[in-house]
Design a protein around this motif. Structure first.
Motif, PDB file in Angstrom:
ATOM      1  N   VAL A   8     166.640  84.743 108.867  1.00 36.51           N
ATOM      2  CA  VAL A   8     168.127  84.974 108.264  1.00 36.51           C
ATOM      3  C   VAL A   8     168.747  85.842 108.881  1.00 36.51           C
ATOM      4  CG1 VAL A   8     169.135  85.324 106.033  1.00 36.51           C
ATOM      5  CG2 VAL A   8     167.407  83.889 105.789  1.00 36.51           C
ATOM      6  N   SER A   9     168.121  87.304 109.194  1.00 33.25           N
ATOM      7  CA  SER A   9     169.123  88.299 109.896  1.00 33.25           C
ATOM      8  C   SER A   9     169.387  87.855 111.172  1.00 33.25           C
ATOM      9  CB  SER A   9     168.172  89.309 109.909  1.00 33.25           C
ATOM     10  OG  SER A   9     168.011  89.926 108.650  1.00 33.25           O
ATOM     11  N   LEU A  10     168.573  87.175 112.047  1.00 29.79           N
ATOM     12  CA  LEU A  10     168.839  86.695 113.406  1.00 29.79           C
ATOM     13  C   LEU A  10     169.903  85.830 113.146  1.00 29.79           C
ATOM     14  CD1 LEU A  10     168.050  86.773 116.218  1.00 29.79           C
ATOM     15  CD2 LEU A  10     166.273  85.023 115.756  1.00 29.79           C
ATOM     16  N   LEU A  11     170.002  84.569 112.375  1.00 29.03           N
ATOM     17  CA  LEU A  11     170.966  83.646 112.316  1.00 29.03           C
ATOM     18  C   LEU A  11     172.178  84.159 111.922  1.00 29.03           C
ATOM     19  CD1 LEU A  11     168.942  80.799 110.334  1.00 29.03           C
ATOM     20  CD2 LEU A  11     169.752  81.122 112.747  1.00 29.03           C
ATOM     21  N   VAL A  12     172.226  85.353 111.119  1.00 25.00           N
ATOM     22  CA  VAL A  12     173.522  86.070 110.967  1.00 25.00           C
ATOM     23  C   VAL A  12     174.149  86.848 111.962  1.00 25.00           C
ATOM     24  CG1 VAL A  12     174.477  87.806 109.288  1.00 25.00           C
ATOM     25  CG2 VAL A  12     173.023  86.259 108.199  1.00 25.00           C
ATOM     26  N   VAL A  13     173.372  87.316 112.751  1.00 21.24           N
ATOM     27  CA  VAL A  13     173.750  88.000 113.857  1.00 21.24           C
ATOM     28  C   VAL A  13     174.290  86.856 115.009  1.00 21.24           C
ATOM     29  CG1 VAL A  13     172.996  89.241 115.951  1.00 21.24           C
ATOM     30  CG2 VAL A  13     172.214  90.089 113.590  1.00 21.24           C
ATOM     31  N   LEU A  14     173.438  85.890 115.180  1.00 22.60           N
ATOM     32  CA  LEU A  14     173.986  84.900 115.973  1.00 22.60           C
ATOM     33  C   LEU A  14     175.288  84.170 115.532  1.00 22.60           C
ATOM     34  CD1 LEU A  14     172.919  83.423 118.460  1.00 22.60           C
ATOM     35  CD2 LEU A  14     171.514  81.748 117.053  1.00 22.60           C
ATOM     36  N   GLU A  15     175.245  83.944 114.418  1.00 17.32           N
ATOM     37  CA  GLU A  15     176.601  83.540 113.732  1.00 17.32           C
ATOM     38  C   GLU A  15     177.819  84.419 114.051  1.00 17.32           C
ATOM     39  OE1 GLU A  15     178.891  82.156 109.763  1.00 17.32           O
ATOM     40  OE2 GLU A  15     176.636  83.126 109.585  1.00 17.32           O
ATOM     41  N   PHE A  16     177.624  85.671 114.091  1.00 18.18           N
ATOM     42  CA  PHE A  16     178.621  86.659 114.179  1.00 18.18           C
ATOM     43  C   PHE A  16     179.194  86.571 115.728  1.00 18.18           C
ATOM     44  CE2 PHE A  16     180.518  90.443 115.435  1.00 18.18           C
ATOM     45  CZ  PHE A  16     181.585  90.811 114.703  1.00 18.18           C
ATOM     46  N   VAL A  17     178.088  86.493 116.596  1.00 19.91           N
ATOM     47  CA  VAL A  17     178.411  86.564 117.864  1.00 19.91           C
ATOM     48  C   VAL A  17     179.132  85.162 118.295  1.00 19.91           C
ATOM     49  CG1 VAL A  17     177.210  86.346 120.136  1.00 19.91           C
ATOM     50  CG2 VAL A  17     176.414  88.016 118.504  1.00 19.91           C
ATOM     51  N   LEU A  39     180.502  93.221 119.050  1.00 14.85           N
ATOM     52  CA  LEU A  39     180.086  92.163 119.679  1.00 14.85           C
ATOM     53  C   LEU A  39     179.168  92.335 120.861  1.00 14.85           C
ATOM     54  CD1 LEU A  39     180.153  89.028 120.569  1.00 14.85           C
ATOM     55  CD2 LEU A  39     181.795  89.606 121.859  1.00 14.85           C
ATOM     56  N   LEU A  40     179.454  93.371 121.503  1.00 11.64           N
ATOM     57  CA  LEU A  40     178.514  94.120 122.539  1.00 11.64           C
ATOM     58  C   LEU A  40     177.195  94.522 121.950  1.00 11.64           C
ATOM     59  CD1 LEU A  40     181.227  95.534 124.830  1.00 11.64           C
ATOM     60  CD2 LEU A  40     179.948  93.570 125.113  1.00 11.64           C
ATOM     61  N   PHE A  41     177.425  95.414 121.054  1.00 12.24           N
ATOM     62  CA  PHE A  41     176.094  95.760 120.382  1.00 12.24           C
ATOM     63  C   PHE A  41     175.243  94.746 119.874  1.00 12.24           C
ATOM     64  CE2 PHE A  41     173.972  97.103 116.061  1.00 12.24           C
ATOM     65  CZ  PHE A  41     173.149  98.164 116.901  1.00 12.24           C
ATOM     66  N   LEU A  42     175.732  93.695 119.260  1.00 12.45           N
ATOM     67  CA  LEU A  42     174.906  92.684 118.617  1.00 12.45           C
ATOM     68  C   LEU A  42     174.290  91.870 119.704  1.00 12.45           C
ATOM     69  CD1 LEU A  42     176.778  91.629 115.402  1.00 12.45           C
ATOM     70  CD2 LEU A  42     174.778  92.977 115.593  1.00 12.45           C
ATOM     71  N   LEU A  43     175.098  91.843 121.088  1.00 12.91           N
ATOM     72  CA  LEU A  43     174.548  91.009 122.055  1.00 12.91           C
ATOM     73  C   LEU A  43     173.292  91.760 122.516  1.00 12.91           C
ATOM     74  CD1 LEU A  43     177.657  89.791 124.244  1.00 12.91           C
ATOM     75  CD2 LEU A  43     175.916  88.288 122.882  1.00 12.91           C
ATOM     76  N   VAL A  44     173.384  92.978 122.996  1.00 10.96           N
ATOM     77  CA  VAL A  44     172.229  93.945 123.328  1.00 10.96           C
ATOM     78  C   VAL A  44     171.021  93.725 122.320  1.00 10.96           C
ATOM     79  CG1 VAL A  44     171.702  96.292 123.520  1.00 10.96           C
ATOM     80  CG2 VAL A  44     173.791  95.435 124.445  1.00 10.96           C
ATOM     81  N   VAL A  45     171.380  93.803 120.899  1.00 11.29           N
ATOM     82  CA  VAL A  45     170.127  93.428 119.943  1.00 11.29           C
ATOM     83  C   VAL A  45     169.683  92.187 120.177  1.00 11.29           C
ATOM     84  CG1 VAL A  45     169.984  93.312 117.592  1.00 11.29           C
ATOM     85  CG2 VAL A  45     171.020  95.394 118.268  1.00 11.29           C
ATOM     86  N   LEU A  46     170.420  91.220 120.285  1.00  5.34           N
ATOM     87  CA  LEU A  46     169.552  89.850 120.490  1.00  5.34           C
ATOM     88  C   LEU A  46     168.831  90.076 121.673  1.00  5.34           C
ATOM     89  CD1 LEU A  46     172.606  87.506 119.659  1.00  5.34           C
ATOM     90  CD2 LEU A  46     170.359  87.758 118.166  1.00  5.34           C
ATOM     91  N   TYR A  47     169.527  90.271 122.917  1.00  4.89           N
ATOM     92  CA  TYR A  47     168.598  90.428 124.118  1.00  4.89           C
ATOM     93  C   TYR A  47     167.427  91.262 123.981  1.00  4.89           C
ATOM     94  CZ  TYR A  47     167.499  91.649 128.869  1.00  4.89           C
ATOM     95  OH  TYR A  47     166.843  91.628 129.754  1.00  4.89           O
TER      96      TYR A  47
END
Length: 51
Positions: A8-17, A39-47
């Motif tokens: 769920v956390s991953l989906l929320v981050v992906l949705e925001f991005v 956006l940049l912070f969350l992209l780094v987190v996803l990476y």
């Protein structure tokens, strides 16, 4: 396998991005500027999560 709260956390981050990228394309940069650092912070987190 990831537990449900992690998914769920991953989906929320992906949705925001995705929404932030769409906003960056649709509105002037001055209006979308507050989204850019997050956006940049969350992209780094996803990476980092994927690697």
């Amino acid at each position: 396998m990831a537990d449900s709260s992690e998914v769920v956390s991953l989906l929320v981050v992906l949705e925001f991005v995705v929404v932030a990228v769409v906003v960056l394309f649709l509105v002037p940069l001055e209006a979308a500027a507050p989204f850019v650092p997050l956006l940049l912070f969350l992209l780094v987190v996803l990476y980092l999560y994927r690697s």
